[in-house]
Design a protein around this motif. Structure first.
Motif, PDB file in Angstrom:
ATOM      1  N   THR A 108       0.846  -1.191   0.000  1.00 43.30           N
ATOM      2  CA  THR A 108       0.000   0.000   0.000  1.00 43.30           C
ATOM      3  C   THR A 108       0.881   1.240   0.000  1.00 43.30           C
TER       4      THR A 108
ATOM      5  N   LEU B 115      -2.320   4.588  10.654  1.00 44.50           N
ATOM      6  CA  LEU B 115      -2.615   3.726   9.511  1.00 44.50           C
ATOM      7  C   LEU B 115      -1.413   2.861   9.162  1.00 44.50           C
TER       8      LEU B 115
ATOM      9  N   GLN C 266      -0.954   0.102  11.681  1.00 45.63           N
ATOM     10  CA  GLN C 266      -1.965  -0.936  11.558  1.00 45.63           C
ATOM     11  C   GLN C 266      -1.710  -1.827  10.343  1.00 45.63           C
ATOM     12  N   LEU C 267      -1.315  -1.238   9.232  1.00 44.90           N
ATOM     13  CA  LEU C 267      -1.021  -2.037   8.042  1.00 44.90           C
ATOM     14  C   LEU C 267       0.146  -2.981   8.296  1.00 44.90           C
TER      15      LEU C 267
ATOM     16  N   GLN D  72       1.202  -6.267   6.106  1.00 47.04           N
ATOM     17  CA  GLN D  72       1.300  -5.621   4.803  1.00 47.04           C
ATOM     18  C   GLN D  72       2.636  -4.900   4.625  1.00 47.04           C
TER      19      GLN D  72
ATOM     20  N   HIS E 193      -7.156   1.904  11.924  1.00 48.84           N
ATOM     21  CA  HIS E 193      -7.517   0.488  11.937  1.00 48.84           C
ATOM     22  C   HIS E 193      -8.573   0.188  10.874  1.00 48.84           C
TER      23      HIS E 193
ATOM     24  N   ALA F  86      -7.063   0.424   7.375  1.00 44.18           N
ATOM     25  CA  ALA F  86      -6.230  -0.753   7.109  1.00 44.18           C
ATOM     26  C   ALA F  86      -7.088  -1.983   6.834  1.00 44.18           C
TER      27      ALA F  86
END
Length: 244
Positions: free
Chosen positions: A3, A16, A19-20, A25, A214, A217
């Protein structure tokens, strides 16, 4: 999955990114001052850091940045200073959304790229003809005239809603609308609504930045959740405690 996140150095953008990464990720971030980032990010192999100011990035450069990304997220906003609010670029968020969408199209992805935009509950989703009182419309109208960030946020969301629309073959989107933002250390319960369920002007709710991060994500990672909210502008509130 990777991302690209802009606005990653801001209070919500940081949440963000965290959380990713917690969800396994890989993340690319574009930041003007990498030296201000947490050391843990610099040493994290899941985070790629691009040192640049988004308004200075050319379309060709941004196209290279979005290649290979299955999602793009923007937590970009104006700094809460006189220069940040009233200085140039007055349409920082809108210009960035337009640049990212054009870059996605230029990159010719095999599948539509998810675009998640953090916005504001103070902007109505006109696809749903959301209602508001005369007093609310007056206050929002004044904010729109006096504070460029309000107008900018509205134009950014409307670029996705109107210009990209519901059926673009290369860009799919969700606009996330939190209410009054606050800082919390942990993800807590939150509710999602198609439209505001309380007045953002006269009876605002609360939304923690970590909950916004959250949810954004989860939209990127969870295809079921994405399908539920694709092409919509969900409103997010913290679950109210006994004190309201």
């Amino acid at each position: 999955m990777t991302t690209l996140v802009i606005g990653a150095s801001g209070a919500t953008g940081r949440q963000l990114v965290e959380q990713l990464v917690n969800m396994g990720q890989k993340v690319k971030i574009i930041v003007r001052l990498p030296e201000a980032l947490p050391r843990s990010w610099i040493d994290n192999n899941s985070i790629s850091i691009i040192a640049a100011a988004v308004p200075d990035i050319t379309i060709d450069e941004m196209t290279d940045h979005v290649k290979g990304c299955h999602a793009v997220a923007s937590c970009l906003g104006h700094n809460l200073t006189l220069k940040g609010i009233f200085g140039k670029p007055k349409e920082l968020v809108t210009d960035s959304v337009r640049l990212l969408c054009n870059a996605i199209k230029n990159s010719s992805p095999k599948y539509p790229v998810k675009f998640v935009l953090m916005n504001t509950v103070g902007h109505r989703n006109r696809d749903l003809n959301e209602t508001s009182s005369f007093a609310e419309r007056m206050v929002i109208g004044v904010l729109r005239l006096l504070l460029p960030p309000q107008s900018d946020n509205e134009k950014a969301a409307d670029y996705l809603r109107v210009t990209i629309g519901q059926n673009d073959p290369l860009v799919a989107w969700v606009v996330v609308r939190p209410d009054s933002l606050l800082n919390e250390d942990k993800v807590t319960g939150y509710n999602l609504h198609v439209s505001p369920v309380r007045s953002p002007i006269f009876n605002p709710g609360k939304t923690s930045r970590i909950n916004v991060g959250h949810f954004m994500a989860r939209l990127i990672v969870d295809d079921y959740l994405w399908k539920k909210w694709k092409g919509q502008m969900p409103v997010i509130y913290n679950v109210r405690n006994k004190n309201g």
